[in-house]
Design an enzyme around this catalytic site. Structure first.
Site, PDB file in Angstrom:
ATOM      1  N   HIS A   1      -9.878   2.766  -1.108  1.00  0.00           N
ATOM      2  CA  HIS A   1     -10.032   1.652  -0.159  1.00  0.00           C
ATOM      3  C   HIS A   1     -11.264   1.841   0.733  1.00  0.00           C
ATOM      4  O   HIS A   1     -11.197   1.665   1.947  1.00  0.00           O
ATOM      5  CB  HIS A   1      -8.773   1.524   0.694  1.00  0.00           C
TER       6      HIS A   1
ATOM      7  N   GLU B   1     -12.046  -2.969  -4.713  1.00  0.00           N
ATOM      8  CA  GLU B   1     -10.989  -2.034  -5.089  1.00  0.00           C
ATOM      9  C   GLU B   1     -10.554  -2.283  -6.534  1.00  0.00           C
ATOM     10  O   GLU B   1      -9.963  -3.315  -6.838  1.00  0.00           O
ATOM     11  CB  GLU B   1      -9.787  -2.190  -4.159  1.00  0.00           C
TER      12      GLU B   1
ATOM     13  N   HIS C   1       0.799  -1.240   0.000  1.00  0.00           N
ATOM     14  CA  HIS C   1       0.000   0.000   0.000  1.00  0.00           C
ATOM     15  C   HIS C   1       0.827   1.284   0.000  1.00  0.00           C
ATOM     16  O   HIS C   1       0.480   2.262   0.667  1.00  0.00           O
ATOM     17  CB  HIS C   1      -0.963  -0.004   1.184  1.00  0.00           C
TER      18      HIS C   1
END
Length: 366
Positions: free
Chosen positions: A200, A330, A127
């Site tokens: 997200h 996502e 991430h």
């Protein structure tokens, strides 16, 4: 007196014949202070469309804090998980709720990749790193136009979290009067760099934190990415047929969730790889009647069912989170793409513009 009365009636009739119907709610944007980080002001903007649907956004992490939509009875409810304060969004319980993730969303094996003969070592394998885009303060401004929209921008410096190139990123959130939330991403760079952006948001279409196991989910994908226990892709694509990961037809999320072990956390290879907008998934919550359709230009979709949540985490309005109490859909390129030549390209080069669009469309089935 009679002539005057006739004249008044005639005028009213004339005006009524040409009066345009007015929407129940005026589409608008409002702004309110939300806190401060290192001397920088954080604001919460509220987008309201002509149907009364609302989307709320803060410029910390370009985060969507609320999406408020009607159920089948017309009752409005918040269909995403969130917190009541900036302090909570800054805290350890915030698992990227509603945030934009980058410079590379999801995973990169061993925190490294090769690009044009040079190895780059990153701050993290997931991430975008510990200070990824989700933990940055973005510039934010209202956009003029027929529909309410916000433009958020962020400048990611060369070397930030180990990534090469100065990257200019723009995200535009648009709330349409068709109850669509459009997410438009774009980026430019002065050095070759991988770019994978996503949002997200954790959805709960019931308007609470109840488990999502009764929802009917459809995914327009015949294959998923094989991955290890840490959800790191091997590079192989496997058929969903005959597995717990098959959602090619509307299927209750809970039907096979126990067979996955801890819950769903995997990437799907969507059928559409054209780069054009196409339907990717649909989620239907039967009690509220809410239906969410996901359209995207992206080739992949990550599905996550909030497997790490527990009652210890307290969210908006004092509601505690639950394991399997939310669904993330996502849209993005495949995880660890810089290390797999067979995956769709994620390298952005100088002179090019990264573009991506995703639409979450909300409606009800009675």
């Amino acid at each position: 007196m009679k002539n005057v009365l006739f004249a008044v009636i005639a005028c009213l009739s004339f005006a009524g014949a040409y009066a345009k119907p007015q929407p129940a709610v005026k589409a608008r944007i409002t702004k309110a202070p939300y806190g401060e980080i290192d001397g920088r002001q954080i604001f919460q903007y509220t987008l309201t469309n002509s149907n009364g649907m609302q989307v709320k956004v803060i410029n910390y992490g370009a985060t969507i804090t609320d999406i408020i939509t009607p159920d089948k009875n017309g009752k409005m409810g918040d269909v995403v998980l969130g917190f009541d304060s900036l302090k909570q969004y800054l805290g350890r319980d915030n698992a990227l709720l509603g945030a934009v993730v980058g410079r590379v969303a999801n995973r990169i094996a061993n925190k490294r990749f090769m690009l044009d003969g040079k190895e780059y070592i990153l701050m993290s394998n997931i991430h975008g790193g510990p200070k990824g885009f989700d933990k940055q303060v973005w510039n934010i401004e209202e956009m003029p136009g027929k529909e309410v929209a916000l433009k958020l921008t962020y400048f990611s410096k060369d070397g930030e979290m180990g990534y090469p190139g100065n990257l200019n990123v723009t995200v535009i959130y648009t709330l349409t009067n068709n109850n669509e939330l459009k997410l438009n991403y774009s980026a430019t760079t002065d050095k070759a760099t991988p770019v994978v952006l996503t949002n997200h948001t954790y959805f709960n279409l019931a308007g609470n934190t109840a488990k999502v196991t009764d929802w009917k989910l459809t995914i327009l994908a015949d294959q998923y990415l094989e991955a290890d226990k840490d959800v790191m892709p091997s590079g192989n694509l496997l058929d969903v047929k005959g597995t717990p990961y098959n959602f090619t037809e509307p299927t209750a999320i809970g039907k096979n969730i126990a067979a996955t072990g801890n819950g769903y956390d995997l990437s799907y290879a969507l059928r559409n790889k054209s780069g054009e907008m196409a339907l990717a998934a649909m989620a239907y919550e039967p009690l509220s009647g809410r239906l969410m359709q996901v359209y995207t230009t992206e080739p992949g979709l990550v599905v996550y069912t909030g497997n790490h949540f527990s009652e210890r985490i307290i969210g908006r309005d004092g509601l505690h989170f639950n394991k399997w109490g939310a669904l993330c859909l996502e849209t993005q390129h495949y995880p660890d793409a810089p290390n797999h030549a067979n995956f769709p390209n994620v390298i952005l080069r100088p002179g090019e513009t990264f573009r991506s669009e995703t639409v979450y469309k909300f409606s009800v089935k009675k």
